[in-house]
Motif scaffolding. Sequence first.
Motif, PDB file in Angstrom:
ATOM      1  N   TYR A  83      -0.036 -10.526   8.550  1.00 25.15           N
ATOM      2  CA  TYR A  83      -1.346 -10.581   9.185  1.00 25.15           C
ATOM      3  C   TYR A  83      -1.508  -9.419  10.148  1.00 25.15           C
ATOM      4  O   TYR A  83      -0.596  -9.104  10.909  1.00 25.15           O
ATOM      5  N   ALA A  84      -2.687  -8.822  10.119  1.00 17.74           N
ATOM      6  CA  ALA A  84      -3.021  -7.806  11.105  1.00 17.74           C
ATOM      7  C   ALA A  84      -3.180  -8.496  12.454  1.00 17.74           C
ATOM      8  O   ALA A  84      -3.477  -9.691  12.527  1.00 17.74           O
ATOM      9  N   PRO A 140      -0.761  -5.227   2.715  1.00 15.90           N
ATOM     10  CA  PRO A 140      -2.123  -5.684   2.995  1.00 15.90           C
ATOM     11  C   PRO A 140      -2.113  -6.974   3.818  1.00 15.90           C
ATOM     12  O   PRO A 140      -1.333  -7.887   3.551  1.00 15.90           O
ATOM     13  N   CYS A 141      -2.989  -7.034   4.813  1.00 23.75           N
ATOM     14  CA  CYS A 141      -3.162  -8.254   5.590  1.00 23.75           C
ATOM     15  C   CYS A 141      -3.669  -9.354   4.654  1.00 23.75           C
ATOM     16  O   CYS A 141      -4.537  -9.112   3.810  1.00 23.75           O
ATOM     17  N   ALA A 142      -3.141 -10.548   4.789  1.00 26.26           N
ATOM     18  CA  ALA A 142      -3.506 -11.657   3.903  1.00 26.26           C
ATOM     19  C   ALA A 142      -4.963 -12.091   4.081  1.00 26.26           C
ATOM     20  O   ALA A 142      -5.532 -12.703   3.178  1.00 26.26           O
ATOM     21  N   ILE A 143      -5.574 -11.757   5.208  1.00 23.74           N
ATOM     22  CA  ILE A 143      -6.961 -12.175   5.451  1.00 23.74           C
ATOM     23  C   ILE A 143      -7.939 -11.015   5.321  1.00 23.74           C
ATOM     24  O   ILE A 143      -8.938 -11.110   4.619  1.00 23.74           O
ATOM     25  N   TYR A 193       0.818  -1.206   0.000  1.00 24.45           N
ATOM     26  CA  TYR A 193       0.000   0.000   0.000  1.00 24.45           C
ATOM     27  C   TYR A 193       0.855   1.259   0.000  1.00 24.45           C
ATOM     28  O   TYR A 193       0.518   2.251  -0.637  1.00 24.45           O
ATOM     29  N   ASP A 194       1.968   1.221   0.751  1.00 25.51           N
ATOM     30  CA  ASP A 194       2.787   2.419   0.890  1.00 25.51           C
ATOM     31  C   ASP A 194       4.219   2.010   1.234  1.00 25.51           C
ATOM     32  O   ASP A 194       4.465   0.897   1.700  1.00 25.51           O
ATOM     33  N   LYS A 237      -6.436  -5.288   5.708  1.00 23.60           N
ATOM     34  CA  LYS A 237      -6.121  -4.095   6.501  1.00 23.60           C
ATOM     35  C   LYS A 237      -4.637  -3.786   6.343  1.00 23.60           C
ATOM     36  O   LYS A 237      -3.825  -4.686   6.150  1.00 23.60           O
ATOM     37  N   PRO A 238      -4.257  -2.516   6.461  1.00 26.45           N
ATOM     38  CA  PRO A 238      -2.836  -2.167   6.367  1.00 26.45           C
ATOM     39  C   PRO A 238      -2.044  -2.716   7.551  1.00 26.45           C
ATOM     40  O   PRO A 238      -2.488  -2.637   8.691  1.00 26.45           O
ATOM     41  N   VAL A 239      -0.876  -3.273   7.255  1.00 26.84           N
ATOM     42  CA  VAL A 239       0.027  -3.803   8.268  1.00 26.84           C
ATOM     43  C   VAL A 239       1.379  -3.115   8.075  1.00 26.84           C
ATOM     44  O   VAL A 239       1.935  -3.127   6.975  1.00 26.84           O
TER      45      VAL A 239
END
Length: 149
Positions: free
Chosen positions: A120-121, A66-69, A34-35, A72-74
């Motif tokens: 993962y988040a 990105p969280c694999a599930i 994402y960033d 959400k940003p991690v």
Amino acid sequence: MILTLEKLKTEYANQGMNLTLDFKNRLKDQTLMYDIDLVKVTGQVQFLQSRYVHFDLTIETTLTLPCAITLKPVIYPLSFKIEEDVSETSDAEYRIIEDKIHLGDIVWGAIIPMIPMQVYAEDAPRDQFEEEPKINEVFAQLKDHFDKK
């Protein structure tokens, strides 16, 4: 960032490198992250020959993946070392073209394989999608066979 051989010789070969690179413009061409924060590049440059350069660099940055599930940003801190040789020959992965070396390509090329396949988040339900292990019937019969002996 493109560096000339002259600048590498006069500025970085003696005192080392301490640069900050911005790769935000490369985010539009990929979906892995994402960033990316500013990338700190430190290390040494050696001229093994007049047109054969050896980089020994430490790369540090923070990625937002990105969280694999949940997607959400991690936040993922990244720090690693690379050694790269650059020359005019076709044997080198990165080449000197018109007395210039594209350091940005070298650093970006080192960052991409360091991105983990899955993150993962903290609140991601990891066990929700895990399947129970299945036992192949053929092997289950063998297990009983060896237990009898």
